[in-house]
Design an enzyme around this catalytic site. Sequence first.
Site, mmCIF file in Angstrom:
data_model
loop_
_atom_site.group_PDB
_atom_site.id
_atom_site.type_symbol
_atom_site.label_atom_id
_atom_site.label_comp_id
_atom_site.label_asym_id
_atom_site.label_seq_id
_atom_site.Cartn_x
_atom_site.Cartn_y
_atom_site.Cartn_z
ATOM 1 N NE ARG A 1 51.131 37.133 50.898
ATOM 2 C CZ ARG A 1 50.667 37.052 49.664
ATOM 3 N NH1 ARG A 1 49.581 37.712 49.324
ATOM 4 N NH2 ARG A 1 51.284 36.329 48.778
ATOM 5 N NE ARG B 1 56.276 36.433 43.311
ATOM 6 C CZ ARG B 1 55.592 35.719 44.213
ATOM 7 N NH1 ARG B 1 54.291 35.610 44.114
ATOM 8 N NH2 ARG B 1 56.208 35.143 45.219
ATOM 9 C CG HIS C 1 51.871 33.711 39.099
ATOM 10 N ND1 HIS C 1 51.967 34.863 38.329
ATOM 11 C CD2 HIS C 1 51.866 34.122 40.399
ATOM 12 C CE1 HIS C 1 52.029 35.914 39.156
ATOM 13 N NE2 HIS C 1 51.972 35.496 40.401
ATOM 14 C CE1 TYR D 1 51.973 40.842 47.375
ATOM 15 C CE2 TYR D 1 53.044 39.672 49.183
ATOM 16 C CZ TYR D 1 52.671 39.738 47.854
ATOM 17 O OH TYR D 1 52.987 38.715 46.993
ATOM 18 C CD GLU E 1 46.191 39.910 35.767
ATOM 19 O OE1 GLU E 1 45.846 39.776 34.556
ATOM 20 O OE2 GLU E 1 47.268 39.482 36.206
ATOM 21 C CB ALA F 1 49.716 32.239 44.440
ATOM 22 C CG ASN G 1 45.396 40.517 43.744
ATOM 23 O OD1 ASN G 1 45.994 39.598 43.186
ATOM 24 N ND2 ASN G 1 45.999 41.347 44.581
ATOM 25 C CG ASP H 1 39.221 27.433 30.993
ATOM 26 O OD1 ASP H 1 39.794 28.241 30.230
ATOM 27 O OD2 ASP H 1 39.478 26.214 30.993
ATOM 28 N NE ARG I 1 57.042 39.927 44.458
ATOM 29 C CZ ARG I 1 56.049 39.370 45.174
ATOM 30 N NH1 ARG I 1 54.793 39.696 44.920
ATOM 31 N NH2 ARG I 1 56.325 38.518 46.143
ATOM 32 N N PRO J 1 44.133 33.816 47.185
ATOM 33 C CG PRO J 1 45.517 32.132 46.406
ATOM 34 C CD PRO J 1 44.348 32.973 45.999
ATOM 35 C CG ASN J 2 48.513 33.062 50.790
ATOM 36 O OD1 ASN J 2 48.255 32.397 51.774
ATOM 37 N ND2 ASN J 2 49.022 32.533 49.688
ATOM 38 C CG HIS K 1 48.894 41.396 40.128
ATOM 39 N ND1 HIS K 1 48.556 40.181 40.672
ATOM 40 C CD2 HIS K 1 48.638 41.310 38.800
ATOM 41 C CE1 HIS K 1 48.111 39.399 39.711
ATOM 42 N NE2 HIS K 1 48.146 40.056 38.561
ATOM 43 C CB ILE K 2 49.309 44.661 46.194
ATOM 44 C CG1 ILE K 2 47.812 44.621 46.517
ATOM 45 C CG2 ILE K 2 50.064 45.566 47.154
ATOM 46 C CD1 ILE K 2 47.474 43.884 47.792
ATOM 47 C CB SER K 3 53.885 43.211 44.487
ATOM 48 O OG SER K 3 53.470 42.004 43.869
HETATM 49 C C1 DQA Z 1 49.904 39.417 44.042
HETATM 50 C C2 DQA Z 1 51.160 38.954 43.302
HETATM 51 C C3 DQA Z 1 51.231 37.435 43.222
HETATM 52 O O1 DQA Z 1 52.396 37.040 42.536
HETATM 53 C C4 DQA Z 1 51.258 36.847 44.615
HETATM 54 O O2 DQA Z 1 51.251 35.441 44.546
HETATM 55 C C5 DQA Z 1 50.182 37.359 45.484
HETATM 56 C C6 DQA Z 1 49.770 38.758 45.398
HETATM 57 C C7 DQA Z 1 49.891 40.944 44.281
HETATM 58 O O3 DQA Z 1 48.832 41.460 44.602
HETATM 59 O O4 DQA Z 1 50.933 41.592 44.169
HETATM 60 O O5 DQA Z 1 49.698 36.647 46.358
HETATM 61 O O6 DQA Z 1 48.766 39.109 43.248
#
Ligand code: DQA
Length: 150
Positions: free
Chosen positions: A21, A115, A84, A26, A102, A81, A78, A91, A111, A13-14, A104-106
Amino acid sequence: MEKKNNVLLINGPNLNLLGEREPTIYGSYTLSSIIKNLKKEANKYNIQLFDFQSNSEHLLIEEIHNAKNKSIVYIIFNPAAFTHTSIALRDALSAINIPFIEVHISNIYARENFRTNSWFSDISHGIISGLGKDGYLWALKTIINRIKKK
Ligand code: DQA
């Protein structure tokens, strides 16, 4: 011609809003530019890169289930959210038994405290966090190396 290896990139998501964003966290690149770049790299190594983004947990689960039908050998994920929160996605990945990395950009460890918990890290082959868009590329490079060794 040699058969292509299928790799699936899944973004949660997002992440469709990358570029607009929270750019200080990001970056200013879009998801489509990341995907374009990854596909170009994958092509050089005879890898067919499929991609999927959704804001819906349900659709992400369905896509993971479908990975078997598409003969996916590796997943780059990725979960955003859902990292978490989602035991259901965890599953789903355990059920299909396809290795995943896995991403994550950040840096999720630098943070908010909430997270730092990931429902995926312990069942992943590895986790890349905080390297920006390059994290996806490093994940792909790792997969290329692993495929070559087979
Ligand atoms: C994220 C980190 C997550 O905590 C966050 O909710 C995201 C992006 C990242 O790519 O850094 O939406 O997965």
